[in-house]
Design a protein around this motif. Structure first.
Motif, PDB file in Angstrom:
ATOM      1  N   THR A  27      -2.832   3.782  -4.163  1.00 12.28           N
ATOM      2  CA  THR A  27      -4.049   4.503  -4.522  1.00 12.28           C
ATOM      3  C   THR A  27      -4.197   5.717  -3.606  1.00 12.28           C
ATOM      4  OG1 THR A  27      -5.125   2.465  -5.221  1.00 12.28           O
ATOM      5  CG2 THR A  27      -6.565   4.314  -4.701  1.00 12.28           C
ATOM      6  N   LEU A  28      -4.450   6.879  -4.194  1.00 16.34           N
ATOM      7  CA  LEU A  28      -4.735   8.071  -3.404  1.00 16.34           C
ATOM      8  C   LEU A  28      -6.149   7.954  -2.858  1.00 16.34           C
ATOM      9  CD1 LEU A  28      -4.242  10.976  -2.403  1.00 16.34           C
ATOM     10  CD2 LEU A  28      -5.040  11.756  -4.651  1.00 16.34           C
ATOM     11  N   ASP A  29      -6.301   8.042  -1.552  1.00 25.05           N
ATOM     12  CA  ASP A  29      -7.619   8.007  -0.922  1.00 25.05           C
ATOM     13  C   ASP A  29      -8.162   9.419  -0.791  1.00 25.05           C
ATOM     14  OD1 ASP A  29      -9.914   7.243   0.454  1.00 25.05           O
ATOM     15  OD2 ASP A  29      -8.880   6.970   2.356  1.00 25.05           O
ATOM     16  N   LYS A  30      -7.391  10.284  -0.099  1.00 17.06           N
ATOM     17  CA  LYS A  30      -7.864  11.657   0.100  1.00 17.06           C
ATOM     18  C   LYS A  30      -6.747  12.516   0.674  1.00 17.06           C
ATOM     19  CE  LYS A  30      -9.904   9.918   4.265  1.00 17.06           C
ATOM     20  NZ  LYS A  30     -11.092   9.166   4.439  1.00 17.06           N
ATOM     21  N   TYR A  31      -7.004  13.809   0.643  1.00 19.32           N
ATOM     22  CA  TYR A  31      -6.163  14.786   1.327  1.00 19.32           C
ATOM     23  C   TYR A  31      -6.894  15.203   2.586  1.00 19.32           C
ATOM     24  CZ  TYR A  31      -4.044  15.259  -3.315  1.00 19.32           C
ATOM     25  OH  TYR A  31      -3.446  15.027  -4.520  1.00 19.32           O
ATOM     26  N   ILE A  32      -6.157  15.311   3.678  1.00 17.40           N
ATOM     27  CA  ILE A  32      -6.724  15.770   4.939  1.00 17.40           C
ATOM     28  C   ILE A  32      -5.811  16.902   5.421  1.00 17.40           C
ATOM     29  CG2 ILE A  32      -7.468  15.124   7.266  1.00 17.40           C
ATOM     30  CD1 ILE A  32      -7.278  12.160   6.290  1.00 17.40           C
ATOM     31  N   GLY A  33      -6.166  18.123   5.068  1.00 21.52           N
ATOM     32  CA  GLY A  33      -5.299  19.254   5.417  1.00 21.52           C
ATOM     33  C   GLY A  33      -3.952  19.099   4.742  1.00 21.52           C
ATOM     34  N   ASP A  34      -2.897  18.937   5.534  1.00 23.91           N
ATOM     35  CA  ASP A  34      -1.558  18.763   4.973  1.00 23.91           C
ATOM     36  C   ASP A  34      -1.150  17.289   4.929  1.00 23.91           C
ATOM     37  OD1 ASP A  34      -1.200  18.339   7.670  1.00 23.91           O
ATOM     38  OD2 ASP A  34       0.515  19.689   7.871  1.00 23.91           O
ATOM     39  N   CYS A  35      -2.134  16.410   4.933  1.00 22.19           N
ATOM     40  CA  CYS A  35      -1.907  14.967   4.942  1.00 22.19           C
ATOM     41  C   CYS A  35      -2.366  14.340   3.627  1.00 22.19           C
ATOM     42  CB  CYS A  35      -2.684  14.354   6.106  1.00 22.19           C
ATOM     43  SG  CYS A  35      -2.723  12.553   6.112  1.00 22.19           S
ATOM     44  N   ILE A  36      -1.626  13.351   3.172  1.00 25.37           N
ATOM     45  CA  ILE A  36      -2.035  12.531   2.038  1.00 25.37           C
ATOM     46  C   ILE A  36      -2.364  11.152   2.605  1.00 25.37           C
ATOM     47  CG2 ILE A  36      -1.365  11.487  -0.152  1.00 25.37           C
ATOM     48  CD1 ILE A  36       0.948  13.507  -0.272  1.00 25.37           C
ATOM     49  N   MET A  37      -3.560  10.658   2.357  1.00 31.68           N
ATOM     50  CA  MET A  37      -3.902   9.306   2.774  1.00 31.68           C
ATOM     51  C   MET A  37      -3.946   8.422   1.538  1.00 31.68           C
ATOM     52  SD  MET A  37      -7.051   7.735   4.959  1.00 31.68           S
ATOM     53  CE  MET A  37      -6.485   8.439   6.488  1.00 31.68           C
ATOM     54  N   THR A  38      -3.143   7.380   1.551  1.00 31.79           N
ATOM     55  CA  THR A  38      -3.088   6.447   0.434  1.00 31.79           C
ATOM     56  C   THR A  38      -3.249   5.032   0.971  1.00 31.79           C
ATOM     57  OG1 THR A  38      -0.695   6.124   0.533  1.00 31.79           O
ATOM     58  CG2 THR A  38      -1.490   7.968  -0.795  1.00 31.79           C
ATOM     59  N   LEU A  79       8.817  15.601   7.151  1.00 32.36           N
ATOM     60  CA  LEU A  79       7.649  14.732   6.976  1.00 32.36           C
ATOM     61  C   LEU A  79       7.504  13.822   8.184  1.00 32.36           C
ATOM     62  CD1 LEU A  79       7.949  13.262   3.355  1.00 32.36           C
ATOM     63  CD2 LEU A  79       6.402  15.021   4.133  1.00 32.36           C
ATOM     64  N   ARG A  80       6.264  13.491   8.460  1.00 31.18           N
ATOM     65  CA  ARG A  80       5.966  12.408   9.395  1.00 31.18           C
ATOM     66  C   ARG A  80       5.125  11.411   8.614  1.00 31.18           C
ATOM     67  NH1 ARG A  80       3.598  15.436  14.446  1.00 31.18           N
ATOM     68  NH2 ARG A  80       2.905  16.787  12.779  1.00 31.18           N
ATOM     69  N   ILE A  81       5.457  10.148   8.721  1.00 26.43           N
ATOM     70  CA  ILE A  81       4.779   9.111   7.956  1.00 26.43           C
ATOM     71  C   ILE A  81       4.281   8.043   8.920  1.00 26.43           C
ATOM     72  CG2 ILE A  81       5.041   7.334   6.183  1.00 26.43           C
ATOM     73  CD1 ILE A  81       7.304   9.093   5.003  1.00 26.43           C
ATOM     74  N   ALA A  82       3.038   7.654   8.753  1.00 30.99           N
ATOM     75  CA  ALA A  82       2.456   6.566   9.549  1.00 30.99           C
ATOM     76  C   ALA A  82       2.028   5.460   8.602  1.00 30.99           C
ATOM     77  CB  ALA A  82       1.259   7.067  10.346  1.00 30.99           C
ATOM     78  N   ILE A  83       2.259   4.232   9.015  1.00 30.55           N
ATOM     79  CA  ILE A  83       1.868   3.074   8.211  1.00 30.55           C
ATOM     80  C   ILE A  83       1.051   2.150   9.098  1.00 30.55           C
ATOM     81  CG2 ILE A  83       2.671   1.050   6.949  1.00 30.55           C
ATOM     82  CD1 ILE A  83       5.197   2.663   6.251  1.00 30.55           C
TER      83      ILE A  83
END
Length: 94
Positions: A27-38, A79-83
């Motif tokens: 689920t897409l939560d939001k965009y934060i600048g150049d970040c995608i939060m899902t 890309l940098r990805i955080a989980i």
């Protein structure tokens, strides 16, 4: 690069990366600048939500390699990805 060029790049890149998220039921939560939060596991429970998140991260990196090889942008992108895994409150708050 101009602000318009950067906005176009981000829109195109987000579209590419979100295909991976949606393919795994994210689920897409939001965009934060150049970040995608899902997120995964809501609104419908997904017992394997953590596995899905890791699989998507790996698919995003593979997709980025393909995009870079096909000259998606004028120079290679990274890309940098955080989980994070654990309990969270999701939905409209406030």
């Amino acid at each position: 690069f101009s602000a318009t060029q950067i906005a176009e790049l981000l829109n195109n890149l987000f579209e590419e990366m979100l295909q991976e998220v949606f393919a795994y039921g994210g689920t897409l939560d939001k965009y934060i600048g150049d970040c995608i939060m899902t997120f995964f596991g809501a609104p419908e429970p997904q017992p394997d939500h953590a596995d899905r998140a890791v699989a998507v991260a790996m698919r995003m990196l593979t997709r980025l390699e393909y995009l870079n090889a096909s000259n998606f942008w004028q120079e290679p992108l990274q890309l940098r990805i955080a989980i994070n895994s654990g309990k969270a409150v999701v939905g409209d708050v406030g």
